[in-house]
Design a protein around this motif. Structure first.
Motif, PDB file in Angstrom:
ATOM      1  N   LYS A 109      -0.997   4.401  -0.866  1.00 21.05           N
ATOM      2  CA  LYS A 109      -2.353   4.264  -0.339  1.00 21.05           C
ATOM      3  C   LYS A 109      -2.333   3.984   1.160  1.00 21.05           C
ATOM      4  O   LYS A 109      -1.317   3.597   1.727  1.00 21.05           O
ATOM      5  CB  LYS A 109      -3.057   3.093  -1.029  1.00 21.05           C
ATOM      6  N   ASP A 110      -3.479   4.135   1.777  1.00 23.22           N
ATOM      7  CA  ASP A 110      -3.627   3.783   3.181  1.00 23.22           C
ATOM      8  C   ASP A 110      -4.033   2.301   3.244  1.00 23.22           C
ATOM      9  O   ASP A 110      -5.017   1.912   2.619  1.00 23.22           O
ATOM     10  CB  ASP A 110      -4.732   4.667   3.778  1.00 23.22           C
ATOM     11  N   GLN A 153       2.263   2.072  -3.257  1.00 17.81           N
ATOM     12  CA  GLN A 153       1.265   2.629  -4.159  1.00 17.81           C
ATOM     13  C   GLN A 153       0.707   3.950  -3.627  1.00 17.81           C
ATOM     14  O   GLN A 153      -0.251   4.500  -4.168  1.00 17.81           O
ATOM     15  CB  GLN A 153       0.119   1.629  -4.348  1.00 17.81           C
ATOM     16  N   THR A 182      -7.591   1.078   3.671  1.00 22.01           N
ATOM     17  CA  THR A 182      -8.607   1.253   2.626  1.00 22.01           C
ATOM     18  C   THR A 182      -8.410   0.293   1.458  1.00 22.01           C
ATOM     19  O   THR A 182      -9.078   0.380   0.452  1.00 22.01           O
ATOM     20  CB  THR A 182      -8.551   2.687   2.061  1.00 22.01           C
ATOM     21  N   ILE A 183      -7.450  -0.639   1.624  1.00 19.76           N
ATOM     22  CA  ILE A 183      -7.149  -1.563   0.533  1.00 19.76           C
ATOM     23  C   ILE A 183      -8.358  -2.438   0.182  1.00 19.76           C
ATOM     24  O   ILE A 183      -9.102  -2.867   1.051  1.00 19.76           O
ATOM     25  CB  ILE A 183      -5.939  -2.460   0.923  1.00 19.76           C
ATOM     26  N   ALA A 189       0.844  -1.200   0.000  1.00 23.91           N
ATOM     27  CA  ALA A 189       0.000   0.000   0.000  1.00 23.91           C
ATOM     28  C   ALA A 189       0.875   1.244   0.000  1.00 23.91           C
ATOM     29  O   ALA A 189       0.626   2.207  -0.720  1.00 23.91           O
ATOM     30  CB  ALA A 189      -0.912  -0.011   1.221  1.00 23.91           C
ATOM     31  N   TRP A 190       1.919   1.182   0.804  1.00 22.85           N
ATOM     32  CA  TRP A 190       2.816   2.317   0.938  1.00 22.85           C
ATOM     33  C   TRP A 190       3.486   2.629  -0.397  1.00 22.85           C
ATOM     34  O   TRP A 190       3.587   3.772  -0.804  1.00 22.85           O
ATOM     35  CB  TRP A 190       3.853   1.981   2.003  1.00 22.85           C
ATOM     36  N   ASP A 230     -11.698  -6.517   1.905  1.00 27.76           N
ATOM     37  CA  ASP A 230     -11.090  -5.339   2.516  1.00 27.76           C
ATOM     38  C   ASP A 230     -10.122  -5.791   3.606  1.00 27.76           C
ATOM     39  O   ASP A 230      -9.970  -6.977   3.865  1.00 27.76           O
ATOM     40  CB  ASP A 230     -12.156  -4.366   3.036  1.00 27.76           C
TER      41      ASP A 230
END
Ligand code: FAD
Ligand code: MG
Ligand code: MG
Ligand code: MG
Ligand code: MG
Length: 552
Positions: A371-372, A369, A375-376, A366-367, A420
């Motif tokens: 993103k948090d 990309q 919220t994946i 996530a990091w 999720d």
């Protein structure tokens, strides 16, 4: 004498003579290794010979090359080719050997209690003191609470293999007698293997090879169609810890070779002349069946030794696994004083934490990309990718990850078509719970033994002050060396003149006999001495030229 039980304390292994060598030996930390199997021997082979005063305690005075044991049961290999005396292995690090059995450990006194029979056959007990203790006592056969196991054969050590070999040949001889009835002959020649794991499967394959290659030559009176080999497996497939393609290949191969595979079946009782088992039918009903037999091999998994159970009880809440002694990631026995006691191989399990590992993996993903992680949303294709990573790191999770689509559906609680973060965490938590331990394989025991050797070597240097600045909180292990990480090199099974390899991640190979031996000799190259390799090569050559020796 001393310790809580006031037993004799054995300090006798360093001579009293005042030579330079004995004086140096007395100053070294005492490293005691319990068990001379895959784990213990891997440690001995890589240990720096000058750093420790090594003592090995084991009731068997030889190392056994277990992967080849099924071959020895039918005379493809000679038993002596598969063993290596512990004393020979110990010579390198000038260690001592005590042929005895560990019974208990007094952790606060740093004493191992051992037992042995003296010359009069009386049991004697004494203590052996240690500075560092490595527990590598392996496992025993799991009886699963089945009746009549005294009528079954096991395949764990040299004695077992010898007994099997004698019985197989005895049955052939009896079957040949003119006074033996047709029915009795069929029973004598009906061989049952209970357990569809690698050991059971390989034994069945070896037996099948023997029947085809040598029987007509030595026992021309016996008809091939009077002989039968059966595998009774409780799961729906044999080799169920392997990749699906591998177990399918094995089943097809056995099917073609007329080895009878009975799945969804459980042995209830082993009688002298028959097996009683229950089989779950396709319509869900369970029927009880009988199978006349002249031989039953029991190979349905492993359970802890009495010694391991004693220790787990003693350590109480620090040990929560019923199947093995739990260690931290540095292989230190949970509940014992930090840095004194280690456990490796079949008797142990490293507390694994699949969920944590994957969550770190996802956070990184996530990091990257931007993103948090919370919220994946994982689509099925992403999930496949994650599962692949889990399989690579935790091969023992493979079985639980077989039906990826089903798992995905089951844990996608809100039916959104994605997992999720919460859903994924739950899924992995479930798998975590189901995982009992790392695989009980030579491969694992070997890696753990090597790991400890390298770490102990480093720690010895550390204690000489070379690295002393790095030590925090007295945790020498962590300061000296990284945590243990298991590397799965694939699994292998031998199935009737061919081998199947499960290299993980969906890579499978199957090949001919040469592949079996090449793979194995590469795979275990470091553990087997030149002597052993030569003896094996001679056995194979002899078998190729003259066939097996069918004598008992
Ligand atoms: P072991 O090698 O079993 O050694 C245990 C040692 O401890 C022995 O020396 C024993 O005598 C000693 N001991 C026992 N109790 C005590 C006590 N109370 N005090 C002191 N010493 C004690 N693995 C693979 O990776 N590939 C294969 O192809 C394969 N094939 C196998 C085939 C067979 C027939 C069998 C039985 C096993 C096979 N394995 C294979 C599994 C592999 O042998 C084990 O995982 C491996 O031996 C575990 O090593 P270990 O050091 O923990 O225990
Ligand atoms: Mg061992
Ligand atoms: Mg062994
Ligand atoms: Mg062990
Ligand atoms: Mg969802």
């Amino acid at each position: 004498r001393g310790g809580p039980k006031n037993l004799p304390i054995a300090e006798v292994f360093i001579g009293d003579d005042d030579t330079e060598e004995t004086r140096a030996m007395k100053e070294k930390p005492r490293l005691v290794v319990l068990g001379g199997g895959w784990g213990g021997v891997a440690l001995l082979k890589d240990l720096n010979p000058d750093e420790y005063h090594v003592t090995v305690i084991s009731p068997t005075n030889y190392f056994l090359f277990t992967p080849m044991l099924p071959s020895a049961t039918v005379g493809t290999l000679e038993l002596r080719s598969l063993v290596e005396p512990i004393r020979r292995i110990l010579h390198r690090c000038r260690g001592h050997f005590i042929r005895a059995q560990a019974e208990d450990v007094e952790f606060s006194h740093k004493l191992v209690e051992v037992s042995q029979q003296d010359v009069n056959g009386q049991e004697v007990r004494f203590y052996v003191p240690y500075d560092k203790l490595v527990i590598a006592v392996g496992s025993t056969t799991n009886p699963h609470g089945v009746k009549g196991l005294e009528n079954a054969f096991f395949l764990k050590n040299v004695d077992d293999a010898r007994k099997i070999r004698n019985r197989v040949i005895q049955n052939f001889e009896l079957a040949c007698l003119p006074t033996t009835s047709d029915e009795e002959r069929k029973r004598l020649l009906s061989f049952v293997v209970s357990g569809g794991g690698p050991t059971g499967v390989e034994f069945a394959a070896e037996l099948y090879d023997l029947l085809n290659e040598d029987l007509s030559r030595h026992f021309p009176r016996l008809l091939r169609n009077e002989i039968s080999v059966h595998i009774i497996q409780s799961r729906s497939h044999i080799l169920n810890t392997y990749d699906e393609a591998v177990s399918k290949y094995a089943e097809e191969r056995f099917n073609r070779d007329q080895v009878d595979v009975l799945t969804n079946s459980r042995v209830k009782e082993v009688k002298e002349d028959k097996i009683i088992f229950s089989q779950k039918m396709e319509d869900g009903s369970v029927v009880t069946k009988e199978l006349p037999t002249g031989f039953c091999l029991w190979s349905t998994g492993v359970s802890p030794t009495a010694f391991s159970i004693t220790l787990a009880k003693k350590l109480g809440d620090a040990q929560t696994n019923r199947h093995a002694l739990e260690t931290d990631t540095h292989l230190r026995l949970n509940g014992a004083p930090l840095g004194d006691v280690y456990a490796i191989g079949d008797c142990s399990t490293v507390q694994n934490n699949v969920a944590n590992h994957i969550i770190t993996f996802l956070r990184t993903l996530a990091w990257k990309q931007g993103k948090d992680p919370e919220t994946i949303q994982l689509h099925f294709s992403d999930w496949r990718y994650v599962a692949q990573d889990v399989r690579k790191r935790f091969p023992q999770a493979s079985e639980h990850l077989k039906r990826l689509d089903k798992l995905f559906e089951e844990f996608d609680k809100d039916k959104s078509g994605t997992l999720d973060f919460g859903e994924l965490r739950e899924l992995l938590g479930q798998i975590d719970k189901k995982l009992t331990s790392l695989p009980a394989t030579a491969q694992r025991a070997h890696q753990q033994g090597q790991y400890l050797a390298h770490k102990f070597n480093k720690m010895a240097r550390l204690s000489q002050g070379l690295l002393a600045n790095d030590v925090k909180d007295g945790d020498l292990d962590a300061a000296a060396y990284k945590a243990f990480e298991y590397h799965h090199l694939g699994s292998l099974a031998y199935i009737g003149n061919s081998a199947v390899f499960d290299l993980g991640e969906g890579w499978n190979i199957s090949g001919g006999l040469w592949a079996v031996y090449t793979w194995r000799s590469v795979y275990f190259a470091q553990s087997v001495s030149f002597r052993t390799r030569m003896l094996m090569a001679m056995d194979w050559a002899k078998r190729g030229l003259f066939g097996r020796d069918l004598i008992s």
